[in-house]
Design a protein around this motif. Structure first.
Motif, PDB file in Angstrom:
ATOM      1  N   ILE A  66       0.838  -1.204   0.000  1.00  0.00           N
ATOM      2  CA  ILE A  66       0.000   0.000   0.000  1.00  0.00           C
ATOM      3  C   ILE A  66       0.870   1.250   0.000  1.00  0.00           C
ATOM      4  N   VAL A  67       1.910   1.260   0.824  1.00  0.00           N
ATOM      5  CA  VAL A  67       2.821   2.411   0.888  1.00  0.00           C
ATOM      6  C   VAL A  67       3.459   2.662  -0.476  1.00  0.00           C
ATOM      7  N   ARG A  68       3.673   1.596  -1.231  1.00  0.00           N
ATOM      8  CA  ARG A  68       4.290   1.709  -2.558  1.00  0.00           C
ATOM      9  C   ARG A  68       3.257   1.894  -3.669  1.00  0.00           C
ATOM     10  N   GLY A  69       1.974   1.993  -3.296  1.00  0.00           N
ATOM     11  CA  GLY A  69       0.924   2.207  -4.283  1.00  0.00           C
ATOM     12  C   GLY A  69       0.500   0.956  -5.027  1.00  0.00           C
ATOM     13  N   GLU A  70       0.822  -0.208  -4.506  1.00  0.00           N
ATOM     14  CA  GLU A  70       0.502  -1.481  -5.162  1.00  0.00           C
ATOM     15  C   GLU A  70      -0.720  -2.113  -4.487  1.00  0.00           C
ATOM     16  N   LEU A  71      -1.889  -1.543  -4.740  1.00  0.00           N
ATOM     17  CA  LEU A  71      -3.107  -1.957  -4.039  1.00  0.00           C
ATOM     18  C   LEU A  71      -3.515  -3.391  -4.373  1.00  0.00           C
ATOM     19  N   GLU A  73      -1.629  -5.943  -5.211  1.00  0.00           N
ATOM     20  CA  GLU A  73      -0.732  -6.845  -4.493  1.00  0.00           C
ATOM     21  C   GLU A  73      -1.023  -6.826  -2.996  1.00  0.00           C
ATOM     22  N   ALA A  74      -1.378  -5.654  -2.472  1.00  0.00           N
ATOM     23  CA  ALA A  74      -1.703  -5.532  -1.046  1.00  0.00           C
ATOM     24  C   ALA A  74      -2.882  -6.423  -0.683  1.00  0.00           C
ATOM     25  N   ILE A  75      -3.896  -6.421  -1.525  1.00  0.00           N
ATOM     26  CA  ILE A  75      -5.087  -7.244  -1.282  1.00  0.00           C
ATOM     27  C   ILE A  75      -4.746  -8.730  -1.407  1.00  0.00           C
ATOM     28  N   GLU A  76      -3.827  -9.063  -2.302  1.00  0.00           N
ATOM     29  CA  GLU A  76      -3.404 -10.455  -2.446  1.00  0.00           C
ATOM     30  C   GLU A  76      -2.685 -10.955  -1.194  1.00  0.00           C
ATOM     31  N   TRP A  77      -1.882 -10.095  -0.564  1.00  0.00           N
ATOM     32  CA  TRP A  77      -1.189 -10.494   0.657  1.00  0.00           C
ATOM     33  C   TRP A  77      -2.157 -10.638   1.822  1.00  0.00           C
ATOM     34  N   ASN A  78      -3.089  -9.687   1.947  1.00  0.00           N
ATOM     35  CA  ASN A  78      -4.075  -9.751   3.022  1.00  0.00           C
ATOM     36  C   ASN A  78      -5.280  -8.918   2.602  1.00  0.00           C
ATOM     37  N   THR A  79      -6.421  -9.565   2.459  1.00  0.00           N
ATOM     38  CA  THR A  79      -7.619  -8.858   1.996  1.00  0.00           C
ATOM     39  C   THR A  79      -8.065  -7.765   2.971  1.00  0.00           C
ATOM     40  N   TYR A  80      -7.684  -7.884   4.240  1.00  0.00           N
ATOM     41  CA  TYR A  80      -8.062  -6.878   5.232  1.00  0.00           C
ATOM     42  C   TYR A  80      -7.042  -5.749   5.329  1.00  0.00           C
ATOM     43  N   GLY A  81      -5.898  -5.904   4.678  1.00  0.00           N
ATOM     44  CA  GLY A  81      -4.827  -4.914   4.761  1.00  0.00           C
ATOM     45  C   GLY A  81      -5.250  -3.489   4.468  1.00  0.00           C
ATOM     46  N   PRO A  82      -5.931  -3.233   3.341  1.00  0.00           N
ATOM     47  CA  PRO A  82      -6.327  -1.852   3.051  1.00  0.00           C
ATOM     48  C   PRO A  82      -7.258  -1.258   4.116  1.00  0.00           C
ATOM     49  N   ARG A  83      -8.175  -2.075   4.644  1.00  0.00           N
ATOM     50  CA  ARG A  83      -9.098  -1.583   5.674  1.00  0.00           C
ATOM     51  C   ARG A  83      -8.339  -1.214   6.950  1.00  0.00           C
ATOM     52  N   VAL A  84      -7.415  -2.069   7.361  1.00  0.00           N
ATOM     53  CA  VAL A  84      -6.640  -1.796   8.574  1.00  0.00           C
ATOM     54  C   VAL A  84      -5.706  -0.608   8.340  1.00  0.00           C
ATOM     55  N   PHE A  85      -5.137  -0.515   7.135  1.00  0.00           N
ATOM     56  CA  PHE A  85      -4.280   0.617   6.801  1.00  0.00           C
ATOM     57  C   PHE A  85      -5.071   1.923   6.896  1.00  0.00           C
TER      58      PHE A  85
END
Length: 141
Positions: A66-71, A73-85
């Motif tokens: 997410i910090v690198r703008g790769e949304l 890939e972020a969701i692929e690593w953890n689907t909850y990542g963007p929400r927690v971020f």
């Protein structure tokens, strides 16, 4: 009406500075370590203890993306990542606004504290409800 002394305002300011600092450290950690390099010093304790993935597995990698703008890939690593971020972004903005407001109008500490509690409870619920559901299911099984 109960009056609050300057110590309460100062203590609340310190709490806001500490929380803002912790969140900034989380963002810096996410920027330093990379999902492509797999150089994270902290590994999932839950997975190491149980051998099972948990809702937070991949969260550091998701944040790094997410910090690198790769949304995607972020969701692929953890689907909850963007929400927690987004929870952490919201909390950082809330801490900064609390600091600014109290510097300008320290008499608003009571109202500001109540708004802070309400907004924080709502944002924790929105950001982390999946963890509660996971652990309730895990311990009730």
């Amino acid at each position: 009406m109960i009056s609050l002394d300057k110590g309460a305002t100062g203590s609340y300011q310190i709490i806001n500075y500490i929380l803002a600092g912790i969140i900034v450290c989380i963002f810096i950690y996410s920027g330093i370590f990379s999902s492509t390099k797999d150089n994270y010093p902290v590994h999932c304790v839950h997975e190491q203890l149980t051998g099972m993935s948990c809702p937070s597995c991949g969260m550091s990698r998701s944040f790094s993306c997410i910090v690198r703008g790769e949304l995607k890939e972020a969701i692929e690593w953890n689907t909850y990542g963007p929400r927690v971020f987004l929870f952490f972004v919201f909390q950082l903005l809330l801490r900064i606004s609390n600091i600014i407001i109290l510097n300008r109008k320290p008499a608003l500490i009571r109202q500001l504290t109540l708004y802070d509690i309400g907004l924080s409870v709502i944002s924790v619920g929105l950001g982390f409800w999946q963890f509660v559901v996971y652990y309730v299911r895990m311990f009730s099984a």
